[in-house]
Enzyme design. Structure first.
Site, short mmCIF file in Angstrom:
data_model
loop_
_atom_site.label_atom_id
_atom_site.label_comp_id
_atom_site.label_asym_id
_atom_site.label_seq_id
_atom_site.Cartn_x
_atom_site.Cartn_y
_atom_site.Cartn_z
N THR A 47 0.89 -1.01 -0.11
CA THR A 47 -0.08 -0.08 -0.25
C THR A 47 0.99 1.34 0.11
O THR A 47 2.03 1.14 0.51
CB THR A 47 -1.06 0.06 1.07
N THR A 49 1.40 4.53 1.63
CA THR A 49 2.17 5.03 2.50
C THR A 49 3.26 3.87 3.33
O THR A 49 4.43 4.41 3.32
CB THR A 49 1.55 5.52 3.64
N CYS A 50 2.81 2.74 3.33
CA CYS A 50 3.59 1.83 3.84
C CYS A 50 4.86 1.48 3.10
O CYS A 50 5.90 1.22 3.64
CB CYS A 50 2.74 0.45 3.97
N SER A 51 4.82 1.62 1.53
CA SER A 51 5.93 1.39 0.85
C SER A 51 6.69 2.42 0.60
O SER A 51 7.88 2.42 0.20
CB SER A 51 5.28 0.76 -0.29
N VAL A 55 8.18 1.77 5.85
CA VAL A 55 9.08 0.82 5.65
C VAL A 55 10.50 1.29 5.14
O VAL A 55 11.49 0.93 5.81
CB VAL A 55 8.73 -0.54 4.46
#
Length: 244
Positions: A47, A49-51, A55
């Site tokens: 997703t 923001t996560c990527s 992370v």
């Protein structure tokens, strides 16, 4: 509001993981016992923001965290092990352990399992981060309970300010290279020898020599930037480190 579980023991859960082509059970004890561990959890692998933020920054700052007593950084998401393994590979996040909470058991026991059926996600984790010392939650950063996917307090920099307020952040380095270039390899080796993480822009993969010339006025590679300052090529990088 979500409830903080600070000073409590992390939930005892067995995670189903695939490692080297074999199923392997990983328990909460395997992850946390006798260690100082940072956990960050998020709505889903791949997703935005996560990527793009969550992370990469934890992966980048792991060497700094390690200098200040952190043994491991763990990313937990309500995804299966195949998705988490693919995401780790895609992110090139070698400094992070990706743990699949496929059934949401750990996240539910943390009180942070939320329903995202409106997005077609089903039940997923709310975004948060925590510092766990020998299985006990020392600190939690839980995103505010408001619509959308807030990303305000669980980021790597906020955690680092808590763990080591006076820590020196790594310099931000970008190097432009092209395949088969010996001077590019020399520059990358020099950066690695100095413990420097860098972003590599390979000509032909998102950039061209015109891009390099427009930025630097040069028509050769490598070209290196450190904290926004144009250093130059491999020889210039050697002189830069010689002055340190």
């Amino acid at each position: 509001m979500f409830k903080s579980l600070e000073k409590q023991t992390v939930p005892a859960v067995t995670f189903k993981t695939m490692q080297d082509g074999q199923w392997k059970d990983v328990t909460s004890g395997d992850i946390f016992k006798g260690k100082n561990v940072i956990v960050f959890s998020l709505p889903g692998a791949f997703t935005p923001t996560c990527s793009s933020s969550h992370v990469p920054r934890y992966n980048e700052l792991f060497p700094v965290f390690k200098q200040h007593g952190i043994d491991a950084i763990v990313c937990i998401s309500v995804n299966d092990t195949f998705v988490m393994n693919a995401w780790k590979k895609d992110q090139k996040a070698e400094n992070i352990t990706f743990i699949p909470d496929g059934n949401g058991e750990f996240t539910e026991k943390m009180g942070l399992l939320v329903n995202k059926a409106d997005l077609g996600f089903g039940k997923r984790s709310w975004r948060y981060a925590m510092l766990v010392k020998d299985g006990v939650i020392a600190k939690m950063f839980i995103e505010p309970n408001k619509p959308g996917d807030p990303f305000e307090v669980s980021d790597a920099d906020s955690m680092l300010k808590y763990v080591a307020p006076n820590a020196r952040l790594p310099k931000e380095v970008t190097i432009f290279t092209k395949p088969g270039c010996p001077h590019c390899q020399r520059a990358k080796t020099l950066l690695a020898d100095n413990g420097q993480i860098y972003d590599e822009v390979i000509l032909g993969q998102g950039a061209s020599m015109r891009t390099v010339k427009a930025l630097t006025g040069k028509q050769t590679v490598p070209q290196i930037y450190i904290d926004g300052q144009h250093i130059g090529g491999a020889d210039d990088l050697e002189m830069y480190y010689a002055r340190k």
